[in-house]
Design a protein around this motif. Structure first.
Motif, PDB file in Angstrom:
ATOM      1  N   ILE A  47      35.309  14.113   7.805  1.00  0.00           N
ATOM      2  CA  ILE A  47      36.618  13.947   8.445  1.00  0.00           C
ATOM      3  C   ILE A  47      36.635  14.635   9.811  1.00  0.00           C
ATOM      4  CG2 ILE A  47      39.061  14.615   8.306  1.00  0.00           C
ATOM      5  CD1 ILE A  47      38.783  14.154   5.220  1.00  0.00           C
ATOM      6  N   GLY A  48      36.075  15.834   9.875  1.00  0.00           N
ATOM      7  CA  GLY A  48      36.035  16.559  11.142  1.00  0.00           C
ATOM      8  C   GLY A  48      35.248  15.824  12.211  1.00  0.00           C
ATOM      9  N   VAL A  49      34.120  15.266  11.828  1.00  0.00           N
ATOM     10  CA  VAL A  49      33.289  14.523  12.782  1.00  0.00           C
ATOM     11  C   VAL A  49      33.979  13.219  13.183  1.00  0.00           C
ATOM     12  CG1 VAL A  49      31.102  13.273  13.034  1.00  0.00           C
ATOM     13  CG2 VAL A  49      31.120  15.571  12.029  1.00  0.00           C
ATOM     14  N   ALA A  50      34.529  12.512  12.197  1.00  0.00           N
ATOM     15  CA  ALA A  50      35.107  11.194  12.456  1.00  0.00           C
ATOM     16  C   ALA A  50      36.428  11.242  13.222  1.00  0.00           C
ATOM     17  CB  ALA A  50      35.303  10.444  11.137  1.00  0.00           C
ATOM     18  N   PHE A  51      37.265  12.251  12.943  1.00  0.00           N
ATOM     19  CA  PHE A  51      38.617  12.247  13.492  1.00  0.00           C
ATOM     20  C   PHE A  51      38.940  13.399  14.437  1.00  0.00           C
ATOM     21  CE2 PHE A  51      38.893   9.962   9.429  1.00  0.00           C
ATOM     22  CZ  PHE A  51      39.377   8.745   9.885  1.00  0.00           C
ATOM     23  N   TYR A  52      38.124  14.446  14.446  1.00  0.00           N
ATOM     24  CA  TYR A  52      38.442  15.628  15.243  1.00  0.00           C
ATOM     25  C   TYR A  52      37.325  16.010  16.212  1.00  0.00           C
ATOM     26  CZ  TYR A  52      42.268  15.929  11.974  1.00  0.00           C
ATOM     27  OH  TYR A  52      43.381  15.638  11.231  1.00  0.00           O
ATOM     28  N   PRO A  79      31.213  18.537  16.287  1.00  0.00           N
ATOM     29  CA  PRO A  79      29.835  18.143  16.606  1.00  0.00           C
ATOM     30  C   PRO A  79      29.021  17.843  15.350  1.00  0.00           C
ATOM     31  CG  PRO A  79      30.097  20.512  16.835  1.00  0.00           C
ATOM     32  CD  PRO A  79      31.466  19.949  16.558  1.00  0.00           C
ATOM     33  N   ILE A  80      28.105  16.910  15.508  1.00  0.00           N
ATOM     34  CA  ILE A  80      27.138  16.614  14.453  1.00  0.00           C
ATOM     35  C   ILE A  80      25.750  16.723  15.080  1.00  0.00           C
ATOM     36  CG2 ILE A  80      27.197  14.110  14.793  1.00  0.00           C
ATOM     37  CD1 ILE A  80      26.856  15.780  11.384  1.00  0.00           C
ATOM     38  N   GLY A 116      23.388  17.149   9.772  1.00  0.00           N
ATOM     39  CA  GLY A 116      23.273  15.937   8.972  1.00  0.00           C
ATOM     40  C   GLY A 116      22.305  16.115   7.816  1.00  0.00           C
ATOM     41  N   LEU A 117      21.155  16.727   8.086  1.00  0.00           N
ATOM     42  CA  LEU A 117      20.174  16.963   7.013  1.00  0.00           C
ATOM     43  C   LEU A 117      20.713  17.923   5.955  1.00  0.00           C
ATOM     44  CD1 LEU A 117      16.886  17.170   9.111  1.00  0.00           C
ATOM     45  CD2 LEU A 117      17.605  15.312   7.570  1.00  0.00           C
ATOM     46  N   LEU A 118      21.435  18.932   6.388  1.00  0.00           N
ATOM     47  CA  LEU A 118      22.020  19.865   5.420  1.00  0.00           C
ATOM     48  C   LEU A 118      23.072  19.177   4.554  1.00  0.00           C
ATOM     49  CD1 LEU A 118      22.185  23.022   7.671  1.00  0.00           C
ATOM     50  CD2 LEU A 118      20.771  22.731   5.621  1.00  0.00           C
ATOM     51  N   LEU A 119      23.864  18.291   5.146  1.00  0.00           N
ATOM     52  CA  LEU A 119      24.833  17.521   4.355  1.00  0.00           C
ATOM     53  C   LEU A 119      24.133  16.617   3.354  1.00  0.00           C
ATOM     54  CD1 LEU A 119      27.622  16.536   6.886  1.00  0.00           C
ATOM     55  CD2 LEU A 119      27.840  17.963   4.855  1.00  0.00           C
ATOM     56  N   ILE A 120      23.039  15.993   3.769  1.00  0.00           N
ATOM     57  CA  ILE A 120      22.269  15.166   2.842  1.00  0.00           C
ATOM     58  C   ILE A 120      21.741  16.022   1.695  1.00  0.00           C
ATOM     59  CG2 ILE A 120      20.128  13.826   2.607  1.00  0.00           C
ATOM     60  CD1 ILE A 120      20.739  12.775   5.493  1.00  0.00           C
TER      61      ILE A 120
END
Length: 108
Positions: free
Chosen positions: A77-82, A85-86, A91-95
């Motif tokens: 949500i933070g990346v998509a709407f606010y 930073p990504i 990204g790897l940690l989220l995966i």
């Protein structure tokens, strides 16, 4: 046969966690009553669904999965709407986090 509804409750609770963390950023010290109301509803639903799932899933597993779902959804949500930073590392940690959630479900 494994019951699926406790896991669905846990998924819903984790998504509600993302809802209350998103509402939290808009509360503005209690001046935004809509955000405050959304926060209260979402946190109540989130905790209630976690408690319900915890009746059928070991609480340690339930809590870890709930927190992981909420954290992952909050980052998305933070990346998509606010415009948060990504990076490749993030990204790897989220995966990895999602992989751990899937692993807990697989062994739970």
């Amino acid at each position: 046969m494994t019951m699926i509804w406790p896991w669905l409750a846990l998924l819903g609770g984790g998504l509600c966690e993302a809802g209350f963390t998103t509402a939290l950023r808009h509360i503005d010290g209690g001046r935004n009553l809509w955000a405050l109301a959304a926060f209260i509803v979402a946190v109540t639903a989130s905790m209630g669904l976690l408690a319900l799932a915890g009746r059928h899933i070991p609480m340690g597993t339930a809590y870890a999965v709930w927190a992981g779902i909420g954290a992952t959804a909050t980052v998305i949500i933070g990346v998509a709407f606010y415009a948060e930073p990504i990076s490749i590392a993030r990204g790897l940690l989220l995966i990895g986090l999602v992989g751990c959630i899937v692993g807990l479900k697989a062994i739970g």
